[in-house]
Design a protein around this motif. Structure first.
Motif, PDB file in Angstrom:
ATOM      1  N   PRO A 180      14.435  -0.925  91.651  1.00  0.00           N
ATOM      2  CA  PRO A 180      14.634  -1.460  92.994  1.00  0.00           C
ATOM      3  C   PRO A 180      15.873  -2.338  93.095  1.00  0.00           C
ATOM      4  CG  PRO A 180      12.834  -2.605  91.874  1.00  0.00           C
ATOM      5  CD  PRO A 180      13.356  -1.581  90.910  1.00  0.00           C
ATOM      6  N   ALA A 181      16.575  -2.188  94.231  1.00  0.00           N
ATOM      7  CA  ALA A 181      17.700  -3.074  94.560  1.00  0.00           C
ATOM      8  C   ALA A 181      18.772  -3.111  93.471  1.00  0.00           C
ATOM      9  CB  ALA A 181      17.192  -4.488  94.870  1.00  0.00           C
ATOM     10  N   ASP A 325      16.759 -10.199  85.955  1.00  0.00           N
ATOM     11  CA  ASP A 325      16.561 -11.172  87.033  1.00  0.00           C
ATOM     12  C   ASP A 325      17.598 -10.988  88.136  1.00  0.00           C
ATOM     13  OD1 ASP A 325      18.765 -11.903  85.604  1.00  0.00           O
ATOM     14  OD2 ASP A 325      18.153 -13.986  85.264  1.00  0.00           O
ATOM     15  N   TYR A 326      18.370  -9.907  88.064  1.00  0.00           N
ATOM     16  CA  TYR A 326      19.403  -9.571  89.050  1.00  0.00           C
ATOM     17  C   TYR A 326      20.605 -10.513  88.991  1.00  0.00           C
ATOM     18  CZ  TYR A 326      16.202  -6.231  91.121  1.00  0.00           C
ATOM     19  OH  TYR A 326      15.374  -5.167  91.304  1.00  0.00           O
ATOM     20  N   GLN A 327      20.588 -11.445  88.061  1.00  0.00           N
ATOM     21  CA  GLN A 327      21.697 -12.391  87.972  1.00  0.00           C
ATOM     22  C   GLN A 327      22.719 -11.896  86.953  1.00  0.00           C
ATOM     23  OE1 GLN A 327      21.881 -15.170  90.083  1.00  0.00           O
ATOM     24  NE2 GLN A 327      20.233 -13.959  90.966  1.00  0.00           N
ATOM     25  N   PRO A 377      11.696 -11.519  84.825  1.00  0.00           N
ATOM     26  CA  PRO A 377      10.886 -12.380  85.689  1.00  0.00           C
ATOM     27  C   PRO A 377       9.502 -12.631  85.103  1.00  0.00           C
ATOM     28  CG  PRO A 377      11.946 -10.653  86.984  1.00  0.00           C
ATOM     29  CD  PRO A 377      12.183 -10.328  85.531  1.00  0.00           C
ATOM     30  N   PHE A 378       9.049 -11.754  84.201  1.00  0.00           N
ATOM     31  CA  PHE A 378       7.710 -11.887  83.650  1.00  0.00           C
ATOM     32  C   PHE A 378       7.715 -12.309  82.181  1.00  0.00           C
ATOM     33  CE2 PHE A 378       7.939  -8.753  87.032  1.00  0.00           C
ATOM     34  CZ  PHE A 378       7.147  -9.378  87.982  1.00  0.00           C
ATOM     35  N   ILE A 380       8.748 -10.681  79.530  1.00  0.00           N
ATOM     36  CA  ILE A 380       8.368  -9.658  78.549  1.00  0.00           C
ATOM     37  C   ILE A 380       9.533  -8.718  78.273  1.00  0.00           C
ATOM     38  CG2 ILE A 380       5.941  -9.805  79.183  1.00  0.00           C
ATOM     39  CD1 ILE A 380       6.187  -7.212  80.685  1.00  0.00           C
ATOM     40  N   THR A 391      11.874  -0.525  85.422  1.00  0.00           N
ATOM     41  CA  THR A 391      11.242   0.491  86.285  1.00  0.00           C
ATOM     42  C   THR A 391       9.731   0.551  86.101  1.00  0.00           C
ATOM     43  OG1 THR A 391      11.328   2.254  84.642  1.00  0.00           O
ATOM     44  CG2 THR A 391      13.291   1.927  86.007  1.00  0.00           C
ATOM     45  N   TRP A 392       9.199  -0.092  85.070  1.00  0.00           N
ATOM     46  CA  TRP A 392       7.767  -0.060  84.739  1.00  0.00           C
ATOM     47  C   TRP A 392       7.293   1.353  84.458  1.00  0.00           C
ATOM     48  CZ3 TRP A 392       6.769  -4.726  83.537  1.00  0.00           C
ATOM     49  CH2 TRP A 392       7.298  -5.778  84.286  1.00  0.00           C
ATOM     50  N   TYR A 429       0.831 -10.571  77.410  1.00  0.00           N
ATOM     51  CA  TYR A 429       1.010 -10.891  78.822  1.00  0.00           C
ATOM     52  C   TYR A 429      -0.030 -10.117  79.630  1.00  0.00           C
ATOM     53  CZ  TYR A 429       3.198 -11.695  83.337  1.00  0.00           C
ATOM     54  OH  TYR A 429       3.430 -12.062  84.637  1.00  0.00           O
ATOM     55  N   PRO A 431      -1.114  -9.680  82.730  1.00  0.00           N
ATOM     56  CA  PRO A 431      -0.978  -8.847  83.926  1.00  0.00           C
ATOM     57  C   PRO A 431      -0.340  -7.479  83.665  1.00  0.00           C
ATOM     58  CG  PRO A 431      -0.236 -11.083  84.371  1.00  0.00           C
ATOM     59  CD  PRO A 431      -0.409 -10.956  82.884  1.00  0.00           C
ATOM     60  N   TYR A 432       0.230  -7.268  82.498  1.00  0.00           N
ATOM     61  CA  TYR A 432       0.881  -5.981  82.241  1.00  0.00           C
ATOM     62  C   TYR A 432      -0.110  -4.957  81.693  1.00  0.00           C
ATOM     63  CZ  TYR A 432       3.498  -2.258  80.068  1.00  0.00           C
ATOM     64  OH  TYR A 432       3.948  -1.015  79.709  1.00  0.00           O
TER      65      TYR A 432
END
Lengths: 748, 748
Positions: A180-181, A325-327, A377-378, A380, A391-392, A429, A431-432
């Motif tokens: 994304p983005a 992190d898009y940075q 961001p997570f 991992i 992309t997960w 982690y 949530p993954y």
């Protein structure tokens, strides 16, 4: 051209080893539902070319990229690609394969509709095009910023094109695709003076959107354009000289792209760039000298070529890159690389790199993974990351075995403690991928996860590599925890049926169970229980005990290879291709399976199966790959297998011995030493290994250690028409299994 | 609340002087065609509040912003705003003005539908909210990432929300609004523990777009969301304590927003932040002590409040900002500020700053303009820039007079040579605003430009300020070139009609001509020839000669002020408001006009007109501004005018004397000195200045010099019921005009 046919998904265009630019023709742009087949932009059976874009995956199973599509146009300019069946209805052109020339670093084709000869070459970050136009037509270059591999309305979130005062064209686009983005920037220069230019926004603007400036009075109207449906047309009048176009890309900025352009291609000498690309490939491909049947030799060098593309450079020449992190960050002391198809490449592709590439290559891979974890961001490690973005895609946390493999082999320069922390963070982690439930229950329950069984066994293997690395680092607490987690495959193995089965949260196996069920909600990922039941690379001996003895595993493997399967049964399941019974060579969960007979003390059966696979699944032709090359994994499998050994369990430092398919091969190791592989009596009928010698001495076990190869020397196979049923049959002669190692108290 | 009614377009919410955050209620979100009226997000006549967003323009004539709208909800959560006329149909709430409290740095209101008391305060980069919920309802906070001032489907190009492990919520959005592809980031923290959260994407996804990961198995599904229609809901259960929410914004990144949050607001002490904001305003507003009629005093302090908002800070606490090239840069030695409504503010707002603010304020303004020029894709100074991004709104290159004014006054710390180069680059960049034709023909031809006549005279003034600065810098070649260009207003002045007229490229004036024609294609910008004909601030004497003498100009001005105009005639032309005949106080092209009688030697006529304007156009009520405050320009006009002088021609260092509207005023100058203004005999009937004394000596001219004010001292007016027709009538006593200066050989 190998793999450009059916589902190999390789591209024929120009790139340099691990180059950021892959400049290649796109024949069709498809919406998502059809995008799988056009994942490389080009399919050999197509008859028209849309243009040449600058980014492609090699052999991916999903699609994106195709950035900055350029099409040379002689005469009238059309702004839409048009219909395949209606020549002249758009800017696409017909072409014939006879006019194509595809070499490492060079691609050429004639665009029939324009009588334009198109030639492509590349440096790491710059695509160089040479277009020879007919002298009596006006020459134009069309830049279609909308074009994407896998396309849909709204994919381009934003884009821009700008003509700078010095004639450089720059711009960017941000797309909502697989990642994304994603932002990518370009800078383009022409060898010929510009006679004119037109900038279009082909997207019908929302009625409620309106610019505020008086049209035509701001430079943003004449020198630049922003929007979501942009096309630029650059006009050159009638040309007597070929037009050379150089296009640099950057994940950072337009200025970054300009700096890349300046750093890598100074003038417009196409032939010099082409020669430089050729030399770069010559050097890389010379890492091994192969003597083999011509067809096999061609397949192997092409496999090597395909193995040397990804993860590709994803940073500017000054080291700046865009992270998860898009940075914008800066790589210090390594090259930031991306296009991490980790579910595939941890098996053989990255282990191959530890053998044939300098350690700096592994440094780049591992440190790119580690900085990505820091910038995630997570928090991992990457799962399936490209151009720095996640992309997960696929399952597992297979950055973990890649790092462990490098560490156990002592390859690459990275902070092992920091790496272990990143690996543990990824493996814990919650949530993954239902890791929370996995940690609680010891398996991923199938109740809410259609890939639960596959996840459980892959997590367990990844966990085992953490335990290996932690033990070597003296982190015994971590080692113990993860060695215990490595046993979790047992929790989803049903000893009643002798198969891996999806298990529910309540502890019961889900009924009914059919080991042949694949696809969504089957519990398995791109496969079924027939392939996944034998995925315990860390402890096949444990599996054998569970099954009830060596012969039970052999019987299971035979039942798999020899199953009668209706070829239509899996027609709707992507990535199931190259079937031998229920063995699926076109996809990775099968890649270790032929070698498992070694673990049951019957290496001659591995040797049979390997011949069966190699003969049926590879050939040097566009349709010569039965499945996606998967960024080198299919190719790496062939290379290892042809040399006679394969890394079944990265992290063991062992290569399991199969049988060779080359007469001779010499690996020029990165440490300056050489490892020779010699095969006597290689022929179609001599299917078996009669004898194996390492450095002149008989090798009595069915595995090689990484250190033995790196020391240099000679591996000598003598082939035979009859199986050697006494070689490497004893438990001690078999490859590593954790439960045997535990029993023996050893830590090899 | 002044200006929150009709078309003042001010907002009532909380901000600190020049703060990056303007936290204010939004009452309606309108599509483009209706957005003008809701440019501040809030209109006094509205009855419902959608929520509180963090960015607003003060008094702009166009709209955008309204970033990160937050609404406290007690009880059931609705995800859409709902209809105004149907209470409970959405998340909006009714409110009553009696519950509102608006102070500098603080705003409060009760949301009737939820019985929630909402209070807002701010630091430079952080908005702090305090919501007191009823104890028996569950408390929720809704964050609507779709909400924007001026909205349409597709405005949000991309956005994200993420809940971090430590409970901080971060995110960003990128919008296609007035500025294209504007990115803004936020970081949000709550004083109460989070009981739950929900993330929604309310945009129906394109059918062809599909994520690739199994839903629910990647952390991107539970801890974060990306898309174009995002809403986050944060749940707190039943609360006994008020919920304090702090939200930092950043143009750079989420980490930048977190750093801003950490730097500016450590805990959750709402009252402490409110007190800090109050003190900041107290300090700023104390720059002048005013003694005046209570209504005038209220108007003036509110005007001062509104004058101290823009250009606002547009960088993170570490100096990083996003420039016109969309890249991140770092401000070294100054604060990067933005929201440059230059067409408005060069007239009086920025000149006011040179008087009342420390020189560092002007440094910030000028250096922000200069770095923007360097980072501009087109290499020119900002036109109408906010958050670092160009909108191309309005005409002229009025960064030029702001810089020249600062330089001529010796205010601010910047490199004058570099500044002059940037000014020349802007004034000679052919693709902007038909500057190519202007440079070739000496005027902008009307053939392709509906604002040609306005552009010509505004360019000519800007050019003159370049010549002034170049001459002082010893750059005589530049000075001569631009002094010549400053005469270009003559090329569109028709001496036959005595009006400025649109001229065609062939050199003829366009026919037919109606000086009252306004609107698109009129040749004029938000006005007509009645206002624009007298726009030669650099040489009104030249105009007088062209017209044929002082009385001719006086007659023209009188004809303008006294014209009979059908009030419906300009109903469809935005920004035409506050008409006195053909004088339009609600818009900037009129702002210097009342002072022009001074140039004709009849200052008593200026005095009359100023009273006429002040009496009719300002009052201390929500509808107390007749037109957009225009980021302080309307307010700055009132402040200067009330003090008795006005900067008709920035670059001259002169203030033209009108008449005062205060009994006393003391400017506490940034150099530590004080300038007192004292008015004797101020009354409604004493409309005229009988006598003016500077530091006790009669002032015989109708202008003050900047240096005279900065030296400190006293300006003493004595008002009179009868005009003084002998004061400041001679040519020498009149304010600066270039042609008189030329004649006199002077360079004052």
């Amino acid at each position: 051209m190998i793999g450009t046919g059916p589902e190999g998904h390789t591209f024929p265009g120009a790139t340099v080893p691990f180059g950021m630019v892959q400049l290649s023709p796109d024949t069709q742009i498809r919406p998502f539902k059809q995008s799988y087949k056009w994942a490389a932009g080009y399919r050999y059976e197509d008859t028209t070319i849309l243009g040449f874009s600058h980014t492609h995956f090699s052999g991916a199973g999903h699609s994106d990229l195709g950035d900055f599509l350029v099409q040379p146009i002689a005469g009238d300019v059309r702004l839409e690609p048009g219909e395949i069946d209606t020549p002249g209805s758009g800017y696409r052109s017909r072409f014939h394969h006879e006019t194509e020339k595809a070499e490492p670093g060079y691609y050429a084709v004639t665009l029939d509709d324009y009588a334009v000869r198109a030639e492509l070459t590349a440096t790491t970050r710059v695509g160089v095009h040479r277009y020879t136009f007919p002298a009596d037509k006006t020459a134009h270059l069309l830049l279609d910023m909308r074009s994407s591999i896998y396309n849909y309305t709204g994919k381009v979130l934003w884009s821009s094109i700008r003509l700078r005062a010095d004639g450089t064209v720059t711009g960017m686009r941000e797309t909502r695709g697989w990642a994304p983005a994603r932002q990518l920037y370009f800078a383009m220069r022409f060898s010929q003076p510009l006679a004119g230019h037109e900038l279009y926004d082909r997207e019908p603007l929302p009625q409620e959107y309106k610019g505020f400036a008086t049209p035509g009075t701001s430079p943003a109207d004449t020198q630049a354009i922003m929007g979501r449906g942009l096309i630029g047309v650059f006009d050159f009048g009638e040309l007597e000289q070929p037009l050379v176009v150089k296009v640099a890309i950057s994940p950072v900025s337009e200025d970054g792209a300009i700096a890349n352009l300046d750093a890598e291609v100074s003038g417009f000498d196409f032939d010099a760039v082409r020669e430089q690309a050729r030399q770069a490939w010559e050097k890389e491909l010379s890492v091994v000298d192969i003597k083999a049947d011509p067809a096999m030799r061609k397949s192997l060098y092409t496999a090597l070529y395909h193995a040397l593309m990804a993860p590709s450079v994803a940073m500017d020449e000054d080291g700046r890159y865009r992270g998860p992190d898009y940075q914008v960050h800066k790589a210090e002391g390594f090259n930031f690389v991306s296009a991490f198809s980790l579910w595939d490449t941890y098996r053989a592709e990255q282990p191959l790199m530890t053998l044939i590439e300098p350690p700096s290559r592994t440094t780049d891979v591992v440190r790119s993974l580690l900085v990505s974890q820091k910038e995630s961001p997570f928090g991992i490690l990457p799962i399936w990351q490209f151009q720095g973005l996640e992309t997960w895609c696929m399952i597992g946390y297979h950055a973990v075995p890649e790092i462990a493999d490098a560490y156990m082999k002592g390859v690459g320069n990275f902070d092992a403690k920091e790496a272990l922390d990143a690996m543990v963070a990824s493996a814990t982690y919650a949530p993954y991928g239902h890791l929370g439930e996995y940690m609680k229950l010891g398996y991923v329950p199938v109740d809410n996860d259609g890939e639960a069984a596959s996840k459980t066994v892959e997590y367990a293997f990844d966990d085992w590599t953490i335990s290996r690395m932690a033990r070597k680092l003296g982190r015994m607490d971590v080692a113990d925890t993860f060695e215990k987690r490595a046993e979790n495959w047992r929790n989803v193995f049903n000893t009643q049926t002798g198969f891996l089965q999806p298990k529910k949260a309540d502890g019961s196996f889900r009924e009914p169970f059919d080991p042949a069920q694949a696809g969504a909600q089957s519990g398995f990922t791109e496969g079924n229980s027939w392939q996944y039941s034998w995925y315990q690379p860390q402890d096949e001996a444990g599996l054998i005990r569970l099954l009830g003895g060596d012969q039970k595993l052999v019987d299971k493997l035979d039942a798999m290879f020899d199953a009668k399967v209706d070829p239509k049964r899996y027609a709707d399941v992507e990535d199931i291709a190259g079937m031998i019974g229920q063995y699926i060579h076109g996809n990775e969960p099968s890649h270790h399976l032929a070698y498992l007979y070694d673990y049951a003390g019957q290496p001659w059966r591995s040797q049979e199966r390997l011949k069966q696979i190699v003969d049926s699944q590879y050939r040097p032709a566009p349709d010569g790959l039965v499945g996606n090359d998967d960024l080198g994994q299919m190719s790496a499998w062939l290379l290892f297998t042809a040399f006679g050994f394969y890394p079944v369990a990265p992290g063991t430092n062992e290569y399991v011995i199969g049988r060779p398919f080359v007469e001779e091969a010499t690996l020029h190791l990165p440490n300056g030493k050489q490892f020779h592989m010699v095969t006597d009596n290689l022929s179609g009928t001599n299917r078996y290994v009669g004898k194996v010698m390492l450095n002149g001495k008989p090798l009595t076990r069915s595995y090689l250690r990484h250190e033995e190869i790196m020391a240099g020397g000679e591996l000598h196979f003598v082939m035979s028409a009859v199986p050697n049923k006494t070689w490497a049959t004893s438990p001690e002669a078999r490859p590593f299994s954790q439960s045997i190692a535990d029993k023996a108290g050893e830590s090899r």
